[in-house]
Design a protein around this motif. Structure first.
Motif, PDB file in Angstrom:
ATOM      1  N   ASN A 323       0.804  -1.207  -0.101  1.00  0.00           N
ATOM      2  CA  ASN A 323      -0.046   0.142   0.295  1.00  0.00           C
ATOM      3  C   ASN A 323       0.915   1.239  -0.068  1.00  0.00           C
ATOM      4  OD1 ASN A 323      -2.987  -1.094   0.745  1.00  0.00           O
ATOM      5  ND2 ASN A 323      -1.381  -2.182   2.074  1.00  0.00           N
ATOM      6  N   PRO A 324       0.181   2.387  -0.250  1.00  0.00           N
ATOM      7  CA  PRO A 324       1.094   3.650  -0.417  1.00  0.00           C
ATOM      8  C   PRO A 324       1.522   3.932   1.174  1.00  0.00           C
ATOM      9  CG  PRO A 324      -0.711   4.001  -1.549  1.00  0.00           C
ATOM     10  CD  PRO A 324      -0.854   2.597  -1.147  1.00  0.00           C
ATOM     11  N   GLY A 325       2.890   3.564   1.410  1.00  0.00           N
ATOM     12  CA  GLY A 325       3.280   3.976   2.923  1.00  0.00           C
ATOM     13  C   GLY A 325       3.230   2.919   3.940  1.00  0.00           C
ATOM     14  N   PHE A 326       2.753   1.637   3.607  1.00  0.00           N
ATOM     15  CA  PHE A 326       3.274   0.639   4.314  1.00  0.00           C
ATOM     16  C   PHE A 326       2.905  -0.747   3.664  1.00  0.00           C
ATOM     17  CE2 PHE A 326      -1.551   1.502   4.525  1.00  0.00           C
ATOM     18  CZ  PHE A 326      -2.277  -0.026   4.540  1.00  0.00           C
ATOM     19  N   LEU A 327       3.302  -1.798   4.114  1.00  0.00           N
ATOM     20  CA  LEU A 327       3.157  -3.104   3.990  1.00  0.00           C
ATOM     21  C   LEU A 327       2.255  -3.893   4.763  1.00  0.00           C
ATOM     22  CD1 LEU A 327       6.917  -4.098   2.717  1.00  0.00           C
ATOM     23  CD2 LEU A 327       5.133  -3.265   1.179  1.00  0.00           C
ATOM     24  N   TYR A 328       1.548  -4.877   4.100  1.00  0.00           N
ATOM     25  CA  TYR A 328       0.585  -5.555   5.025  1.00  0.00           C
ATOM     26  C   TYR A 328       0.731  -6.902   4.877  1.00  0.00           C
ATOM     27  CZ  TYR A 328      -4.144  -7.112   6.940  1.00  0.00           C
ATOM     28  OH  TYR A 328      -5.315  -7.657   7.576  1.00  0.00           O
ATOM     29  N   TYR A 329       1.112  -7.542   5.808  1.00  0.00           N
ATOM     30  CA  TYR A 329       1.178  -9.291   5.788  1.00  0.00           C
ATOM     31  C   TYR A 329       0.016  -9.559   6.568  1.00  0.00           C
ATOM     32  CZ  TYR A 329       6.124  -7.813   4.908  1.00  0.00           C
ATOM     33  OH  TYR A 329       7.243  -7.119   4.468  1.00  0.00           O
ATOM     34  N   ALA A 330      -0.498 -10.757   5.896  1.00  0.00           N
ATOM     35  CA  ALA A 330      -1.492 -11.607   6.650  1.00  0.00           C
ATOM     36  C   ALA A 330      -1.293 -13.088   6.433  1.00  0.00           C
ATOM     37  CB  ALA A 330      -2.750 -11.067   6.381  1.00  0.00           C
ATOM     38  N   ARG A 385      15.152   3.860  12.607  1.00  0.00           N
ATOM     39  CA  ARG A 385      14.849   4.771  11.598  1.00  0.00           C
ATOM     40  C   ARG A 385      13.925   5.974  11.557  1.00  0.00           C
ATOM     41  NH1 ARG A 385      15.240   1.738   6.573  1.00  0.00           N
ATOM     42  NH2 ARG A 385      12.965   2.087   5.947  1.00  0.00           N
ATOM     43  N   HIS A 386      13.332   5.964  12.824  1.00  0.00           N
ATOM     44  CA  HIS A 386      12.287   7.094  13.241  1.00  0.00           C
ATOM     45  C   HIS A 386      10.995   6.960  12.594  1.00  0.00           C
ATOM     46  CE1 HIS A 386      16.304   9.081  13.635  1.00  0.00           C
ATOM     47  NE2 HIS A 386      16.201   8.748  14.698  1.00  0.00           N
ATOM     48  N   PHE A 387      10.720   5.626  12.153  1.00  0.00           N
ATOM     49  CA  PHE A 387       9.372   5.213  11.665  1.00  0.00           C
ATOM     50  C   PHE A 387       8.447   4.899  12.656  1.00  0.00           C
ATOM     51  CE2 PHE A 387      10.612   4.749   6.828  1.00  0.00           C
ATOM     52  CZ  PHE A 387      10.803   6.071   6.982  1.00  0.00           C
ATOM     53  N   PRO A 388       7.130   4.838  11.976  1.00  0.00           N
ATOM     54  CA  PRO A 388       6.132   4.248  13.024  1.00  0.00           C
ATOM     55  C   PRO A 388       6.414   2.841  13.413  1.00  0.00           C
ATOM     56  CG  PRO A 388       5.033   5.639  11.285  1.00  0.00           C
ATOM     57  CD  PRO A 388       6.500   5.380  11.004  1.00  0.00           C
ATOM     58  N   ALA A 409       6.419   8.432   7.630  1.00  0.00           N
ATOM     59  CA  ALA A 409       6.105   8.904   8.944  1.00  0.00           C
ATOM     60  C   ALA A 409       4.495   8.943   8.763  1.00  0.00           C
ATOM     61  CB  ALA A 409       6.742  10.234   9.128  1.00  0.00           C
ATOM     62  N   ILE A 410       3.996   8.948  10.072  1.00  0.00           N
ATOM     63  CA  ILE A 410       2.461   9.354  10.154  1.00  0.00           C
ATOM     64  C   ILE A 410       2.227  10.669  10.878  1.00  0.00           C
ATOM     65  CG2 ILE A 410       0.321   8.675  11.375  1.00  0.00           C
ATOM     66  CD1 ILE A 410       1.193   5.720  11.333  1.00  0.00           C
ATOM     67  N   ASN A 411       3.175  10.934  11.846  1.00  0.00           N
ATOM     68  CA  ASN A 411       3.062  12.138  12.657  1.00  0.00           C
ATOM     69  C   ASN A 411       4.583  12.743  12.783  1.00  0.00           C
ATOM     70  OD1 ASN A 411       2.858  14.095  14.737  1.00  0.00           O
ATOM     71  ND2 ASN A 411       1.297  13.197  15.737  1.00  0.00           N
ATOM     72  N   GLU A 412       4.614  13.838  12.185  1.00  0.00           N
ATOM     73  CA  GLU A 412       6.057  14.448  12.123  1.00  0.00           C
ATOM     74  C   GLU A 412       6.579  15.009  13.533  1.00  0.00           C
ATOM     75  OE1 GLU A 412       8.406  14.691   9.773  1.00  0.00           O
ATOM     76  OE2 GLU A 412       6.897  13.923   8.465  1.00  0.00           O
ATOM     77  N   LYS A 413       5.639  15.179  14.571  1.00  0.00           N
ATOM     78  CA  LYS A 413       5.906  15.264  15.892  1.00  0.00           C
ATOM     79  C   LYS A 413       6.879  14.057  16.474  1.00  0.00           C
ATOM     80  CE  LYS A 413       2.343  16.648  17.728  1.00  0.00           C
ATOM     81  NZ  LYS A 413       1.344  16.618  16.816  1.00  0.00           N
ATOM     82  N   TYR A 414       6.101  12.987  16.158  1.00  0.00           N
ATOM     83  CA  TYR A 414       6.686  11.661  16.778  1.00  0.00           C
ATOM     84  C   TYR A 414       7.971  11.551  16.104  1.00  0.00           C
ATOM     85  CZ  TYR A 414       7.227   6.766  17.083  1.00  0.00           C
ATOM     86  OH  TYR A 414       7.734   5.357  17.312  1.00  0.00           O
ATOM     87  N   THR A 415       8.170  11.624  14.924  1.00  0.00           N
ATOM     88  CA  THR A 415       9.514  11.508  14.194  1.00  0.00           C
ATOM     89  C   THR A 415      10.447  12.359  14.779  1.00  0.00           C
ATOM     90  OG1 THR A 415       8.095  10.996  12.287  1.00  0.00           O
ATOM     91  CG2 THR A 415      10.652  11.426  11.973  1.00  0.00           C
ATOM     92  N   LEU A 518     -12.645  18.949  16.368  1.00  0.00           N
ATOM     93  CA  LEU A 518     -12.302  18.326  17.347  1.00  0.00           C
ATOM     94  C   LEU A 518     -11.116  17.396  16.826  1.00  0.00           C
ATOM     95  CD1 LEU A 518     -15.998  16.264  17.316  1.00  0.00           C
ATOM     96  CD2 LEU A 518     -14.923  17.781  18.836  1.00  0.00           C
ATOM     97  N   PRO A 519     -10.505  16.695  17.727  1.00  0.00           N
ATOM     98  CA  PRO A 519      -9.130  16.211  17.307  1.00  0.00           C
ATOM     99  C   PRO A 519      -8.950  15.347  16.246  1.00  0.00           C
ATOM    100  CG  PRO A 519      -9.511  16.125  19.903  1.00  0.00           C
ATOM    101  CD  PRO A 519     -10.786  16.546  19.289  1.00  0.00           C
ATOM    102  N   SER A 520      -8.088  15.566  15.008  1.00  0.00           N
ATOM    103  CA  SER A 520      -8.033  14.943  13.787  1.00  0.00           C
ATOM    104  C   SER A 520      -7.537  13.622  13.908  1.00  0.00           C
ATOM    105  CB  SER A 520      -7.636  15.905  12.875  1.00  0.00           C
ATOM    106  OG  SER A 520      -6.125  16.118  13.294  1.00  0.00           O
ATOM    107  N   ASN A 521      -6.709  13.501  14.877  1.00  0.00           N
ATOM    108  CA  ASN A 521      -6.262  12.006  15.209  1.00  0.00           C
ATOM    109  C   ASN A 521      -7.167  10.907  15.755  1.00  0.00           C
ATOM    110  OD1 ASN A 521      -5.797  13.188  17.707  1.00  0.00           O
ATOM    111  ND2 ASN A 521      -3.936  12.024  18.015  1.00  0.00           N
TER     112      ASN A 521
END
Length: 554
Positions: A323-330, A385-388, A409-415, A518-521
């Motif tokens: 997916n754009p931005g992440f891999l999904y394994y199942a 790597r400072h990633f989620p 990154a999802i949230n630049e503050k976290y990074t 309201l909080p967007s997250n």
């Protein structure tokens, strides 16, 4: 659901108390989870497990199923499951699960604990005693019931991957796969002289690697080393990994199927992933670090784990969705450690593996290790790597384990926080990662982060703290994530209700009016709960009133 709707749902699904079902108020789980024997959660878990398994409904009146709610205190679903397996000896984690319901109108929490039946010949203990249900009473297990458990036939838990495949021969294996396996074997077992390994016949090598038993080819050998056509000998089991590519709309734009020999085709699968080159600006320097979007070790480790721990009896394929931005394994099958927290906390190998023969072979071929460090290393790589952090989605009821591996990154503050604060631990980063994703963390951990100034807000609605946002020059994003202050929201509600006239307005219309501030997250469900709590508080303060489903200014 409202309280009335939830009560009707529970009455339909769990209509009466019996040996399989118990209704309990347990208004405070801090005192009721592992409290007085015969009158706490773990005693009832033991009693229900020692019969045929069943359900414990917590947070309801034990006569009417009226919703009274339970204070989960610092328990979340995963922590509660882990605590039950710790405090209830012999309790199986297979099928042990919790459904949580929070009413929309009164914000009361109800838990439905799914309790598996005891394992053969293994009664479940709580407080060092085994319990059972007799009509409406919970009592210590009777000698008759104990003997019945001990007299149950022991079902042999056969290792599916170690079973010999009828009519399979060396000719069903791929020569290149065997050659690569031998190279990898020598790397792992470097104490064995290479000349000795080279002198082994194919049969001797396969026997020493554990995939040939008494001259027979095992299912593990076919999965790792077999020719593509050989997998038909494993039917009805499915030996397949499907890679698919989705665009930003979630539509599949490309896909391909892969099968044995996995020792070779794993490289082909991972080569399909568009692993872009990224340039990251590390803290304190003007020179960027060049790195791939996905760490090669993590990509490979998750896929190898899917192959190693797949429950092939479920006849399901393994999925790798890009997916754009992440891999999904199942993959199909229960999560053998039980919970992610247990997997991260465990030092050393697991006691039991679903596919022991397959896992040992993958160790011998340098594909995985069984010392319990794989999952933790993936988390450490994302931290570095400072990633989620990866998301593990464990669906015990449907026997599926899924992993999201993030490549941006999802949230630049976290990074930025990870770059600038070097004293954070991995556990800190996992908790902060949960906050950035809008997930709920338990109250003890939340208080720890609050006391250190890393997050702020009113539990459970937390955000990265304003002080951190100011340091990283991200106050606009912080304000959007946090939402308007409560007093300003109250002013907006009063203004909206005044404009609505004497008829007032329903909660859903008030929510639509407030939604953008309201909080967007937060998810829509979380935002609705925020509005619900706000309206209840304003009603208690005498600012607004309610008639039926409509709110109005007093």
């Amino acid at each position: 659901m409202t309280s009335q709707q939830l009560q009707q749902y529970l009455l339909h699904e769990y209509p009466q108390e019996d040996a399989r079902c118990e209704w309990k108020e347990f208004k405070n789980l801090k005192n009721s989870f592992c409290g007085d024997e015969r009158n706490d959660v773990i005693s009832y878990v033991s009693a229900i497990a020692n019969m045929e398994g069943g359900y414990l409904v917590v947070g309801v009146h034990d006569k009417t199923l009226e919703i009274v709610g339970t204070d989960t205190y610092n328990y979340d679903r995963q922590k509660a499951i882990l605590r039950m397996t710790e405090r209830c000896a012999n309790l199986s984690s297979e099928g042990l699960d919790i459904d949580e319901y929070i009413t929309d109108d009164t914000h009361k929490t109800v838990w439905v604990i799914h309790i598996p039946k005891h394992l053969p010949k293994r009664p479940v203990y709580a407080h060092d005693k085994a319990w059972q249900r007799i009509e409406d009473s919970l009592v210590e297990i009777t000698p008759e019931r104990m003997n019945a458990i001990f007299d149950e036939p022991l079902v042999t838990d056969t290792d599916w991957s170690a079973v010999i495949v009828p009519n399979a021969t060396i000719d069903d294996l791929d020569e290149l796969a065997i050659a690569k396996a031998k190279v990898m074997f020598k790397k792992v077992h470097n104490r064995i002289p290479s000349t000795e390994v080279n002198a082994w016949s194919v049969e001797e090598f396969l026997s020493n690697a554990g995939v040939m038993i008494d001259g027979g080819i095992t299912r593990a050998a076919i999965i790792l080393l077999g020719k593509p056509v050989s997998v038909f000998k494993l039917r009805p089991a499915v030996v397949r990994v499907t890679w698919s590519l989705r665009d930003e709309h979630g539509d599949v734009v490309d896909y391909e199927h892969f099968t044995a020999p996995f020792i070779l085709t794993v490289d082909q699968i991972l080569a399909k992933v568009h692993n872009l080159t990224m340039r990251e600006m590390p803290g304190g320097t003007l020179f960027p670090d060049v790195m791939q979007q996905y760490d090669d070790y993590s990509m490979r480790e998750v896929l190898h784990n899917c192959i190693a721990h797949q429950d092939y009896t479920l006849q399901e394929r393994i999925n790798l969705v890009e997916n754009p931005g992440f891999l999904y394994y199942a993959n199909g099958g229960s999560f053998m450690p039980g919970t992610l927290q247990k997997a991260l906390a465990t030092h050393g190998p697991q006691r039991h593996y679903r596919n022991e023969c397959l896992c040992n072979a993958m160790v011998n071929f340098n594909m995985i290790d069984i010392v319990g460090r794989g999952i933790r290393k993936i988390f450490n790589e994302q931290w570095r790597r400072h990633f989620p952090m990866p998301d593990y989605e464990i669906d015990a009821a449907n026997k599926e384990v899924a992993v999201r591996l993030y490549g941006n990154a999802i949230n630049e503050k976290y990074t930025t926080l990870l770059k600038e604060k070097k004293d954070l631990t991995l556990e800190d980063c996992i908790l902060l990662d949960a906050v950035q994703k809008g997930h709920r963390i338990n109250e003890t951990n939340a208080n720890n982060l609050l006391s250190r100034g890393l997050v702020e807000g009113e539990y459970p609605d937390l955000t990265i703290s304003l002080s951190i946002a100011r340091q990283t020059k991200q106050v606009p994003e912080y304000t959007k994530l946090k939402g308007l202050e409560k007093d300003k929201l109250k002013q907006m509600v009063i203004q909206f209700l005044q404009n609505s006239g004497s008829e007032g307005a329903r909660r859903e219309f008030i929510y639509k009016y407030l939604k953008d501030v309201l909080p967007s997250n937060k998810t829509e469900e979380q935002q609705l709960r925020i509005v619900g709590r706000l309206l209840v508080e304003m009603n208690e303060e005498g600012l607004i009133g309610k008639e039926g489903l409509r709110w109005f200014v007093r």
